[in-house]
Design a protein around this motif. Structure first.
Motif, mmCIF file in Angstrom:
data_model
loop_
_atom_site.group_PDB
_atom_site.id
_atom_site.type_symbol
_atom_site.label_atom_id
_atom_site.label_comp_id
_atom_site.label_asym_id
_atom_site.label_seq_id
_atom_site.Cartn_x
_atom_site.Cartn_y
_atom_site.Cartn_z
ATOM 1 N N LEU A 328 0.937 -1.255 0.075
ATOM 2 C CA LEU A 328 -0.041 -0.107 -0.005
ATOM 3 C C LEU A 328 0.970 1.348 0.092
ATOM 4 C CD1 LEU A 328 -2.889 -0.522 2.556
ATOM 5 C CD2 LEU A 328 -3.145 -0.321 0.092
ATOM 6 N N ALA A 329 0.348 2.150 -0.855
ATOM 7 C CA ALA A 329 1.058 3.484 -0.839
ATOM 8 C C ALA A 329 -0.103 4.485 -0.449
ATOM 9 C CB ALA A 329 1.735 3.640 -2.154
ATOM 10 N N GLY A 330 0.432 5.555 0.178
ATOM 11 C CA GLY A 330 -0.707 6.588 0.648
ATOM 12 C C GLY A 330 -1.033 7.320 -0.752
ATOM 13 N N LEU A 331 -2.367 7.731 -0.645
ATOM 14 C CA LEU A 331 -3.005 8.601 -1.881
ATOM 15 C C LEU A 331 -2.881 10.006 -1.686
ATOM 16 C CD1 LEU A 331 -6.451 6.625 -1.772
ATOM 17 C CD2 LEU A 331 -4.760 6.148 -3.521
ATOM 18 N N PRO A 332 -2.756 10.951 -2.448
ATOM 19 C CA PRO A 332 -2.772 12.283 -2.612
ATOM 20 C C PRO A 332 -4.091 12.766 -1.791
ATOM 21 C CG PRO A 332 -2.515 11.576 -4.977
ATOM 22 C CD PRO A 332 -2.684 10.318 -4.223
ATOM 23 N N GLY A 333 -3.697 13.368 -0.694
ATOM 24 C CA GLY A 333 -4.484 14.079 0.040
ATOM 25 C C GLY A 333 -4.770 13.118 1.251
ATOM 26 N N ARG A 334 -4.526 12.113 1.103
ATOM 27 C CA ARG A 334 -4.932 10.749 2.059
ATOM 28 C C ARG A 334 -3.894 9.994 2.421
ATOM 29 N NH1 ARG A 334 -9.222 10.971 -1.510
ATOM 30 N NH2 ARG A 334 -11.182 11.726 -0.791
ATOM 31 N N GLY A 335 -2.878 10.583 2.831
ATOM 32 C CA GLY A 335 -1.695 9.900 3.803
ATOM 33 C C GLY A 335 -0.561 9.663 2.491
ATOM 34 N N ALA A 336 -0.443 10.272 1.531
ATOM 35 C CA ALA A 336 0.656 10.250 0.615
ATOM 36 C C ALA A 336 1.947 10.982 1.412
ATOM 37 C CB ALA A 336 0.522 10.955 -0.724
ATOM 38 N N ARG A 337 2.992 10.289 1.456
ATOM 39 C CA ARG A 337 4.315 10.909 1.924
ATOM 40 C C ARG A 337 5.285 11.020 1.268
ATOM 41 N NH1 ARG A 337 6.483 7.229 6.821
ATOM 42 N NH2 ARG A 337 4.461 6.718 6.922
ATOM 43 N N SER A 338 5.800 12.148 1.096
ATOM 44 C CA SER A 338 6.883 12.390 0.382
ATOM 45 C C SER A 338 8.203 13.362 1.248
ATOM 46 C CB SER A 338 6.368 13.558 -0.704
ATOM 47 O OG SER A 338 5.837 14.761 -0.401
ATOM 48 N N GLU A 339 9.508 13.135 0.617
ATOM 49 C CA GLU A 339 10.574 14.117 0.937
ATOM 50 C C GLU A 339 10.561 15.484 0.191
ATOM 51 O OE1 GLU A 339 12.621 13.266 3.716
ATOM 52 O OE2 GLU A 339 10.882 11.789 3.885
ATOM 53 N N ILE A 340 10.239 16.395 0.796
ATOM 54 C CA ILE A 340 10.491 17.827 0.040
ATOM 55 C C ILE A 340 11.843 18.309 0.330
ATOM 56 C CG2 ILE A 340 7.886 18.053 0.151
ATOM 57 C CD1 ILE A 340 8.362 20.043 2.581
ATOM 58 N N ALA A 341 12.421 19.021 -0.799
ATOM 59 C CA ALA A 341 13.700 19.634 -0.597
ATOM 60 C C ALA A 341 13.630 21.132 -0.259
ATOM 61 C CB ALA A 341 14.286 19.831 -1.990
ATOM 62 N N LEU A 342 14.328 21.307 0.787
ATOM 63 C CA LEU A 342 14.484 22.969 1.336
ATOM 64 C C LEU A 342 15.264 23.676 0.689
ATOM 65 C CD1 LEU A 342 13.834 21.918 5.112
ATOM 66 C CD2 LEU A 342 12.194 22.177 3.369
ATOM 67 N N PRO A 343 15.039 24.933 0.559
ATOM 68 C CA PRO A 343 15.679 25.865 -0.332
ATOM 69 C C PRO A 343 17.264 26.157 0.452
ATOM 70 C CG PRO A 343 13.740 27.051 0.080
ATOM 71 C CD PRO A 343 13.826 25.662 0.896
ATOM 72 N N GLY A 344 17.342 26.148 1.617
ATOM 73 C CA GLY A 344 18.878 26.188 2.148
ATOM 74 C C GLY A 344 19.585 25.006 2.138
ATOM 75 N N GLY A 345 18.999 23.664 1.738
ATOM 76 C CA GLY A 345 19.622 22.424 1.570
ATOM 77 C C GLY A 345 18.845 21.603 2.588
ATOM 78 N N GLY A 346 19.001 20.230 2.523
ATOM 79 C CA GLY A 346 18.416 19.433 3.373
ATOM 80 C C GLY A 346 16.831 19.008 2.967
ATOM 81 N N THR A 347 16.163 17.948 3.599
ATOM 82 C CA THR A 347 14.894 17.809 3.293
ATOM 83 C C THR A 347 13.958 17.663 4.679
ATOM 84 O OG1 THR A 347 15.291 15.246 3.508
ATOM 85 C CG2 THR A 347 15.529 16.095 1.418
ATOM 86 N N ALA A 348 12.530 17.547 4.186
ATOM 87 C CA ALA A 348 11.595 17.450 5.347
ATOM 88 C C ALA A 348 10.724 16.575 4.880
ATOM 89 C CB ALA A 348 10.973 18.698 5.862
ATOM 90 N N THR A 349 10.042 15.666 5.709
ATOM 91 C CA THR A 349 9.055 14.760 5.394
ATOM 92 C C THR A 349 7.475 15.284 5.366
ATOM 93 O OG1 THR A 349 10.273 12.839 6.212
ATOM 94 C CG2 THR A 349 8.124 12.448 5.955
ATOM 95 N N LEU A 350 6.847 15.051 4.521
ATOM 96 C CA LEU A 350 5.396 15.807 4.097
ATOM 97 C C LEU A 350 4.573 14.739 4.393
ATOM 98 C CD1 LEU A 350 3.612 18.036 3.902
ATOM 99 C CD2 LEU A 350 4.028 17.931 1.339
ATOM 100 N N PHE A 351 3.524 14.805 5.204
ATOM 101 C CA PHE A 351 2.307 13.805 5.309
ATOM 102 C C PHE A 351 1.310 14.785 4.772
ATOM 103 C CE2 PHE A 351 5.389 12.507 8.624
ATOM 104 C CZ PHE A 351 5.200 11.246 8.527
#
Length: 481
Positions: A328-351
């Motif tokens: 199972l993978a999360g659906l957009p708007g319903r549990g999708a998880r992604s790693e987002i790049a930050l302008p100054g470097g590094g990433t954050a996890t988005l639920f």
């Protein structure tokens, strides 16, 4: 196209690709209309933005717009024919009422199929359960399972989903929603399911009901459309279990319960949270099944048990279903998880839980956030249609927010004021209260740092999905650089 039609899904699987779904003569016979020419269609839609080669475009009329205005666009995009209530120069079937024609086409699709038809409703978990159940059944017979796309679960979405069903389908899994009593009676009468699932009962759309018992009664309407000898799948651990069972018994349904409590027909006897997902040992009578759920959260254990019960009732392979649950993978708007790049470097996890919200789903997703490593940020939008108890439902989220050890909460919308007051009195969580999605995005951008875990959740009308899109698009852009 209607103003209240579901949001278009450009990526939707085109049911019936390269295979005839209907001929003009079949459409005319189903709807009582008159065909202007011979044509064959391989798909159906009422949204001109979704039209692709071979589609049937149904020109619905609404309060704010009229689908007939989009006929030229639809045929420019490859429509093979249309259902219209006004004569036109394109291949069409002329009917008196295009909405009635859509419903008639849905009935014709239902009448011609020998598929096992499954209806899914509930206050929370409908779409995720529908998607996971369809994936589980597809393991038994790849390509033979039809499903409704996204959340096409209302008075237009359900007949559209039925009308799109290929005649050769072996299984069909359709979601049904409601926010008023009587709506599910109409939808289940159209669907006529062999199996009906209620995922859970919780406060949602309470502005339109006298209480949660009334919501349970409205959800139980799904059983009124069950085929003779049909199966009702009911949450054992729900305080409204007996109410749902009584409604199902009125239809002489076979009743199957699911849950963790002693006595459930499909019962989780052991659960273990692991980094790769939640391990579950389930019992179905004398049989046992062990599997891992790919999605986090206790609510997914409940959903998975309902899915196993439905697969078994439908004659699918519940061993293969367990494998599907692990993928199972999360659906957009319903549990999708992604790693987002930050302008100054590094990433954050988005639920991404931006599609909708009610008190039960808010608590469930905050519990998921609580298990995430790193600093936790919650962007929480107001929950709508909660009636006179709205203030208390919102303020009661203070406890789950604190329990999740949220470092920074961004509260969005006027109805979040009671929660802001509760958090202010407690003084344990840093928060800001903003008016809209644009202000929420600015507030998030100001505090977001590498390693953060960010939850975005709220009622769909707030438009918090725009925050998710912006963050994910930036992730793509950063990756390209």
């Amino acid at each position: 196209m209607r103003a209240d039609s579901p949001t278009p899904d450009p990526s939707r699987k085109r049911e019936g690709d390269l295979t005839s779904l209907y001929t003009a003569a079949e459409i005319a016979a189903a709807t009582g209309g008159t065909a202007s020419a011979d044509f064959t269609v391989t798909g159906v839609t009422f949204d001109s933005r979704e039209v692709g080669p071979g589609d049937l475009f149904i020109a619905l009329t609404g309060e704010l717009t009229d689908g007939h205005r989009f006929l030229a666009q639809a045929f420019a995009q490859g429509a093979a024919g249309a259902i219209v209530s006004q004569p036109c120069d394109y291949p069409h079937v002329l009917v008196a009422d295009t909405m009635a024609a859509l419903e008639s086409l849905a009935r014709a699709a239902r009448a011609r199929t020998s598929a096992v038809v499954i209806g899914v409703t509930g206050s929370v978990g409908k779409t995720g359960t529908k998607e996971a159940l369809a994936a589980a059944l597809d393991r038994s017979d790849p390509g033979a399972t039809h499903k409704s796309v996204k959340s096409y679960n209302n008075h237009t979405g359900v007949p559209l989903s039925l009308a799109r069903m290929p005649a050769a389908s072996r299984f069909a899994v359709l979601e049904m929603g409601m926010n008023h009593a009587g709506e599910l009676t109409a939808l289940t009468g159209l669907l006529r399911p062999h199996i009906a699932i209620v995922t859970a009962i919780a406060p949602a759309h309470t502005a339109f009901f006298s209480g949660v018992k009334a919501i349970a009664d409205a959800k139980a309407e799904i059983f009124s459309g069950l085929q003779p000898g049909g199966t009702a799948i009911i949450p054992f651990d729900s305080p409204y279990r007996d109410r749902l069972i009584a409604a199902a018994r009125m239809q002489d349904a076979r009743i199957v319960t699911f849950g963790t409590g002693e006595g459930a027909d499909v019962r989780a006897t052991e659960t273990l949270v692991r980094p790769a997902g939640t391990f579950v040992l389930a019992k179905l009578g004398a049989r046992e099944l062990s599997f891992t759920i790919g999605q986090p959260g206790e609510h997914w254990v409940s959903n998975a048990l309902a899915i196993i019960a439905a697969v078994d009732a439908a004659g699918g392979d519940f061993g293969l279903a367990g494998l599907a649950l692990g993928d199972l993978a999360g659906l957009p708007g319903r549990g999708a998880r992604s790693e987002i790049a930050l302008p100054g470097g590094g990433t954050a996890t988005l639920f991404d839980e931006s599609y909708n919200a009610n008190p039960a789903s808010m608590r469930a997703t905050l519990a998921v956030l609580a298990a995430a490593p790193g600093r936790r940020i919650a962007v929480l939008g107001e929950m709508r249609e909660l009636g006179d108890d709205s203030s208390s439902y919102h303020s009661d989220l203070a406890g789950p927010i604190e329990a999740a050890e949220v470092a920074h909460a961004i509260l969005v919308g006027e109805q979040m004021r009671p929660l802001a007051q509760a958090l202010s009195l407690a003084g344990r969580v840093h928060f800001v209260h903003v008016a809209d999605a644009a202000a929420a995005r600015a507030a998030l951008e100001a505090v977001l740092a590498p390693g953060d875990a960010v939850l975005v959740k709220g009622s769909n009308a707030l438009g918090l999905a725009a925050i998710v899109r912006a963050l994910n698009e930036r992730c793509i852009q950063e990756a390209v650089r």
